[in-house]
Design an enzyme around this catalytic site. Structure first.
Site, PDB file in Angstrom:
ATOM      1  N   ALA A  67       0.836  -1.195   0.000  1.00 26.26           N
ATOM      2  CA  ALA A  67       0.000   0.000   0.000  1.00 26.26           C
ATOM      3  C   ALA A  67       0.875   1.250   0.000  1.00 26.26           C
ATOM      4  O   ALA A  67       1.868   1.328   0.728  1.00 26.26           O
ATOM      5  CB  ALA A  67      -0.919  -0.009   1.221  1.00 26.26           C
ATOM      6  N   ALA A  92      -9.941  -0.541 -15.217  1.00 27.45           N
ATOM      7  CA  ALA A  92     -10.119  -0.229 -13.801  1.00 27.45           C
ATOM      8  C   ALA A  92     -10.956  -1.307 -13.138  1.00 27.45           C
ATOM      9  O   ALA A  92     -12.108  -1.535 -13.514  1.00 27.45           O
ATOM     10  CB  ALA A  92     -10.784   1.137 -13.647  1.00 27.45           C
ATOM     11  N   HIS A 128      -7.652   8.664  -8.517  1.00 28.19           N
ATOM     12  CA  HIS A 128      -7.045   7.901  -9.609  1.00 28.19           C
ATOM     13  C   HIS A 128      -7.564   8.399 -10.964  1.00 28.19           C
ATOM     14  O   HIS A 128      -6.799   8.551 -11.915  1.00 28.19           O
ATOM     15  CB  HIS A 128      -7.361   6.414  -9.445  1.00 28.19           C
ATOM     16  CG  HIS A 128      -6.380   5.687  -8.578  1.00 28.19           C
ATOM     17  ND1 HIS A 128      -5.399   4.862  -9.087  1.00 28.19           N
ATOM     18  CD2 HIS A 128      -6.223   5.667  -7.237  1.00 28.19           C
ATOM     19  CE1 HIS A 128      -4.676   4.366  -8.100  1.00 28.19           C
ATOM     20  NE2 HIS A 128      -5.164   4.827  -6.959  1.00 28.19           N
ATOM     21  N   ARG A 129      -8.876   8.639 -11.052  1.00 26.78           N
ATOM     22  CA  ARG A 129      -9.451   9.112 -12.313  1.00 26.78           C
ATOM     23  C   ARG A 129      -8.877  10.458 -12.708  1.00 26.78           C
ATOM     24  O   ARG A 129      -8.551  10.697 -13.876  1.00 26.78           O
ATOM     25  CB  ARG A 129     -10.969   9.206 -12.170  1.00 26.78           C
ATOM     26  CG  ARG A 129     -11.681   7.871 -12.166  1.00 26.78           C
ATOM     27  CD  ARG A 129     -13.154   8.055 -11.864  1.00 26.78           C
ATOM     28  NE  ARG A 129     -13.882   6.793 -11.923  1.00 26.78           N
ATOM     29  CZ  ARG A 129     -15.102   6.622 -11.420  1.00 26.78           C
ATOM     30  NH1 ARG A 129     -15.716   7.636 -10.817  1.00 26.78           N
ATOM     31  NH2 ARG A 129     -15.693   5.445 -11.518  1.00 26.78           N
ATOM     32  N   ALA A 130      -8.760  11.370 -11.733  1.00 33.32           N
ATOM     33  CA  ALA A 130      -8.272  12.712 -12.025  1.00 33.32           C
ATOM     34  C   ALA A 130      -6.815  12.701 -12.462  1.00 33.32           C
ATOM     35  O   ALA A 130      -6.379  13.575 -13.219  1.00 33.32           O
ATOM     36  CB  ALA A 130      -8.449  13.600 -10.794  1.00 33.32           C
ATOM     37  N   GLU A 168     -14.362   0.075 -17.172  1.00 32.09           N
ATOM     38  CA  GLU A 168     -14.704  -0.487 -15.873  1.00 32.09           C
ATOM     39  C   GLU A 168     -14.933  -1.983 -16.072  1.00 32.09           C
ATOM     40  O   GLU A 168     -15.870  -2.401 -16.760  1.00 32.09           O
ATOM     41  CB  GLU A 168     -15.965   0.179 -15.320  1.00 32.09           C
ATOM     42  CG  GLU A 168     -15.888   1.694 -15.228  1.00 32.09           C
ATOM     43  CD  GLU A 168     -14.993   2.182 -14.108  1.00 32.09           C
ATOM     44  OE1 GLU A 168     -14.652   1.369 -13.229  1.00 32.09           O
ATOM     45  OE2 GLU A 168     -14.637   3.374 -14.111  1.00 32.09           O
TER      46      GLU A 168
END
Length: 233
Positions: A23, A46, A69-71, A81
């Protein structure tokens, strides 16, 4: 030819890369940098899905992680997806890449024919239209969340009945893909043995999945505190 120049001339980028890490080890950011550096159109698979109730996220913190993550991803990347059908998503991405490559090749052939016809009409030397390499890069992020969805589906007590078959299907799809593929996963087997039979099964199966994909991929990288450590080759 020196030893160094010989190595340089024989070097070629890996087709498949497996990026492991704990992590906040920097694995996703590193995988995204690899994808961007490929110079190819990127399809981002994703596997994360925010748990919802009547269309409303029930885990605001996890939904925020997904939004970050998207940004961070470039707007021109194609995002898919995957749900639990990761093999199907990988195969669909590969088909889209092939279709785009065929369309580009057809356009280039037509341009070449027009250029040759023009050159002939003008009685000049045959014009040459350069044909660039075509293809694509597929980034899978990540196997841990995908396996979590297989093991802890909403409203189900235990793994999906066909979870093992879905892993087999993904392995086969990865082997048959002709694109540049980067796969991300967590290394969670370095701590104590967890309590609970189902949790132990999850840790065991993620470890087996990681071993399987590491064996499949040309290159394996372990992220440690943001630093990529080469494991394979």
């Amino acid at each position: 030819m020196t030893l160094m120049s010989q190595r340089d001339s024989e070097w070629a980028p890996a087709r498949t890369t497996f990026v492991l890490g704990g992590a906040r080890s920097g694995k996703s950011a590193y995988a995204e940098r690899l994808a961007a550096a490929s110079g190819l159109p990127v399809s981002y698979l994703a596997t994360a899905a925010s748990p919802q109730l009547d269309g409303t996220p029930v885990d605001a913190e996890f939904a925020k992680r997904i939004a970050v993550h998207r940004a961070r991803r470039p707007a021109h990347w194609r995002t898919i997806e995957t749900g639990i059908d990761l093999a199907g998503a990988l195969n669909r991405a590969q088909l889209e890449i092939q279709a785009e490559a065929e369309a580009l090749a057809q356009a280039q052939c037509e341009a070449q024919a027009e250029a040759q016809a023009y050159a002939k009409a003008e009685a000049k030397h045959e014009a040459k239209v350069p044909i660039p390499a075509v293809g694509g890069c597929i980034l899978v992020d990540c196997l841990t969340l995908w396996l979590t969805a297989l093991f802890y589906s909403d409203g189900k007590d235990g793994p999906c009945a066909d979870w093992a078959a879905r892993i087999d299907a993904f392995d086969e799809a990865l082997a048959s893909s002709g694109s540049r593929v980067i796969v991300v996963s967590n290394e969670i087997g370095l701590g104590v043995v967890p309590m609970g039979a189902q949790t132990r099964q999850f840790v065991d199966e993620l470890g087996r999945l990681n071993q399987r994909i590491a064996a499949r991929c040309d290159e394996v990288v372990m992220m440690v505190a943001g630093i990529p450590m080469s494991v394979k080759p």
